[in-house]
Write an enzyme that holds these catalytic residues in place. Structure first.
Site, PDB file in Angstrom:
ATOM      1  N   ALA A   1       0.812  -1.216   0.000  1.00  0.00           N
ATOM      2  CA  ALA A   1       0.000   0.000   0.000  1.00  0.00           C
ATOM      3  C   ALA A   1       0.848   1.271   0.000  1.00  0.00           C
ATOM      4  CB  ALA A   1      -0.902   0.001   1.238  1.00  0.00           C
TER       5      ALA A   1
ATOM      6  N   ASN B   1       2.676  -3.105   7.806  1.00  0.00           N
ATOM      7  CA  ASN B   1       3.620  -3.496   6.765  1.00  0.00           C
ATOM      8  C   ASN B   1       4.077  -2.306   5.935  1.00  0.00           C
ATOM      9  OD1 ASN B   1       3.973  -6.370   7.076  1.00  0.00           O
ATOM     10  ND2 ASN B   1       1.850  -6.601   6.459  1.00  0.00           N
TER      11      ASN B   1
ATOM     12  N   HIS C   1      -2.430   6.919   5.122  1.00  0.00           N
ATOM     13  CA  HIS C   1      -1.052   7.081   5.565  1.00  0.00           C
ATOM     14  C   HIS C   1      -0.518   8.434   5.096  1.00  0.00           C
ATOM     15  CE1 HIS C   1      -1.268   2.764   6.284  1.00  0.00           C
ATOM     16  NE2 HIS C   1      -1.585   2.592   5.016  1.00  0.00           N
TER      17      HIS C   1
END
Length: 273
Positions: free
Chosen positions: A126, A194, A224
């Site tokens: 991602a 991750n 994020h």
């Protein structure tokens, strides 16, 4: 007439949200690659899923995959990572994974790959801008920070949340549940960070990569915010990942990044470093 090139055999360890999507793409056809075997903690469910895709392939233990495959896509639960990665790398296979947190927790697998001429490919997952972070790391990176905000449902089953008894059901305002290094975050949230682990591995290291994790009831996507300050560039990245319906903690783009990594193995033109 020249012989057709032999296809490289691909195995998938873990046939859940990510594994099934990757399997469908391989069965649909990828140049130079063929799906050869599956490993799953629930063999019957995996066999049924394969049958629904119109495929009849071996469903084996993780340790058996190297005897069937040249490339192994690791998308099993975090606690099964070593059971997949170690025998694959000892056999000189290529392992494609999005489990950056597991690599941080088990750094010996890098030497294992080197010793047996295997390879670990940490797919982008991602994380937007991984190529740029890696490029910046060739010079000097001064600081890397990351703030992850997820809907409470994406975090409520995280091991650290459960162990600490943090109640996320019904919260009405953003709640910071962690602040520290990416390495610490990987230890406490092995299945949830991750992205931060990959960022640490690509840049200044997990110890120097600062991470915050927030449960935010105002969000519907895993979000994020990343800032990288380097001598070559300043990067400000914002990523909003659409969660999968099967597992809200996994973004839809994660499986697509693994598929892209597979396609890149035999591509005549590869875009990005």
């Amino acid at each position: 007439m020249p012989e057709a090139p032999t296809k490289r055999r691909v195995g998938i360890a873990g046939f859940g949200t990510i594994g099934r999507k990757v399997g469908q793409a391989l069965l649909a056809g990828m140049p130079g690659l063929s799906l050869a075997a599956i490993s799953s903690g629930n063999r019957d469910r995996a066999a049924a899923a394969l049958q629904a895709m119109g495929a009849s392939l071996p469903v084996v233990d993780a340790a058996e995959l190297p005897s069937h495959c040249d490339i192994i896509v690791e998308c099993a639960p975090t606690d099964a990572f070593l059971a997949v990665a170690e025998p694959a790398l000892q056999a000189g296979c290529t392992v494609i994974t999005v489990s950056g947190a597991a690599i941080l927790q088990h750094p010996h697998i890098v030497e294992l790959a080197r010793e047996h001429r295997g390879q670990i490919i940490l797919a982008t997952g991602a994380l937007l801008g991984l190529d740029a972070v890696r490029a910046a790391a060739e010079g000097e990176i001064h600081s890397v920070t990351m703030v992850t905000r997820k809907p409470p449902k994406s975090l409520k089953k995280a091991r650290y949340i459960v162990e600490q008894g943090i109640e996320l059901e019904g919260i009405s305002a953003p709640l910071r549940v962690f602040a520290g290094s990416a390495r610490e975050g990987a230890e406490k949230f092995p299945a949830n960070v991750n992205v931060a682990a990959a960022l640490g591995l690509a840049g200044v290291g997990a110890e120097r990569t600062q991470l915050e994790i927030w449960a935010d009831p105002g969000l519907s996507r895993n979000t994020h915010f990343i800032t990288v300050d380097a001598d070559s560039a300043r990067l400000e990245l914002k990523i909003e990942n659409v969660p999968t319906e099967e597992n809200p903690g996994t973004g839809r783009i994660t499986a697509l990044s693994v598929i892209t990594a597979l396609r890149s193995l035999g591509a005549a033109l590869r875009v990005g470093s």
